[in-house]
Design a protein around this motif. Structure first.
Motif, PDB file in Angstrom:
ATOM      1  N   LYS A 108      26.349  35.355  30.372  1.00  0.00           N
ATOM      2  CA  LYS A 108      25.052  36.261  30.303  1.00  0.00           C
ATOM      3  C   LYS A 108      24.029  35.721  31.071  1.00  0.00           C
ATOM      4  O   LYS A 108      24.103  34.450  31.586  1.00  0.00           O
ATOM      5  CB  LYS A 108      24.494  35.896  28.805  1.00  0.00           C
ATOM      6  CG  LYS A 108      25.616  36.530  27.755  1.00  0.00           C
ATOM      7  CD  LYS A 108      26.000  37.688  27.949  1.00  0.00           C
ATOM      8  CE  LYS A 108      24.880  38.748  26.854  1.00  0.00           C
ATOM      9  NZ  LYS A 108      25.668  40.164  27.063  1.00  0.00           N
TER      10      LYS A 108
ATOM     11  N   CYS B 225      28.263  30.990  27.092  1.00  0.00           N
ATOM     12  CA  CYS B 225      27.917  31.569  25.535  1.00  0.00           C
ATOM     13  C   CYS B 225      28.990  31.454  25.042  1.00  0.00           C
ATOM     14  O   CYS B 225      30.565  31.534  25.976  1.00  0.00           O
ATOM     15  CB  CYS B 225      26.987  33.527  25.814  1.00  0.00           C
ATOM     16  SG  CYS B 225      26.095  33.687  26.475  1.00  0.00           S
TER      17      CYS B 225
ATOM     18  N   ASN C 227      24.413  29.797  23.337  1.00  0.00           N
ATOM     19  CA  ASN C 227      23.712  30.604  24.675  1.00  0.00           C
ATOM     20  C   ASN C 227      23.520  29.030  24.415  1.00  0.00           C
ATOM     21  O   ASN C 227      22.638  28.489  24.946  1.00  0.00           O
ATOM     22  CB  ASN C 227      23.004  31.547  24.612  1.00  0.00           C
ATOM     23  CG  ASN C 227      23.298  32.659  23.378  1.00  0.00           C
ATOM     24  OD1 ASN C 227      24.645  32.991  23.774  1.00  0.00           O
ATOM     25  ND2 ASN C 227      22.435  32.817  23.104  1.00  0.00           N
TER      26      ASN C 227
END
Length: 215
Positions: free
Chosen positions: A79, A89, A107
């Motif tokens: 991401k 992630c 994350n």
């Protein structure tokens, strides 16, 4: 832990996972954010070490995570954070009596590691050699032997210290084939590399010469 306000409702069974989120974020600080998403309300129930500027109660926006209810782990996937940082992630499905109730999204900010990798690539990567450099090393038999032995071991996935006698003879035959022993001190150098005596290398070379005569 961040305090929850009255309007931050979440499925009660998710609460035990909050401490786990804090533990993971603390262990890998400052690079890791851990967000707990409530599937029932489709909102963020909890967030440890927030890096994405989200807060509990914000929409989860999990439309892209259409997962099989049987899945345990989703990802890893990539991401982009609000400030352009690259995030690696993974999402763990949280369950209550077997039914999915939430997601623990871990994350990791890998942008700092990208910078380290680029720095290492720049420092460790050999620049293109010009003709002057090539001319300087054209007669460097040490380099020629080193490269041959390194490539030979890499192809066979062995360490030099693991080479047995048959493999040692095979390696010496290969070195002989590229003319590595033409230099006067080369047999002694190869002996030091292989951790054997000079006599052992000379004996192997003599045996190879006998083999070639009888062939």
């Amino acid at each position: 832990m961040p305090e929850l306000t009255d309007n931050q409702a979440y499925t009660p069974a998710l609460e035990p996972s909050f401490a786990v989120a804090e533990g993971i974020a603390a262990l890998f600080a400052p690079f890791v954010e851990v967000a707990i998403h409530d599937l029932a309300s489709e909102s963020v129930a909890y967030i440890a070490n927030p890096q994405s500027r989200r807060t509990p109660g914000d929409p989860s926006q999990l439309e892209d995570l259409n997962f099989d209810p049987k899945q345990q782990v989703i990802g890893p996937y990539e991401k982009t954070n609000w400030d352009g940082r690259r995030m690696k992630c993974v999402s763990v499905v949280l369950r209550d009596a077997g039914a999915p109730i939430g997601l623990m999204c871990i994350n990791v900010d890998v942008s700092s590691f990208d910078q380290v990798r680029r720095a290492l690539d720049g420092f460790l990567g050999a620049p293109p050699q010009d003709e002057g450099v090539r001319a300087l090393f054209v007669h460097d038999w040490h380099e020629r032997i080193n490269r041959f032995v390194t490539d030979w071991c890499a192809e066979r996935k062995v360490q030099i210290s693991e080479i047995d006698r048959p493999s040692r003879r095979e390696l010496i035959r290969g070195l002989q084939g590229i003319g590595a022993f033409e230099a006067r001190r080369a047999p002694a150098y190869v002996a030091r590399i292989l951790g054997v005596s000079r006599a052992t290398v000379y004996n192997e070379l003599g045996a190879l010469r006998q083999d070639s005569k009888s062939a």
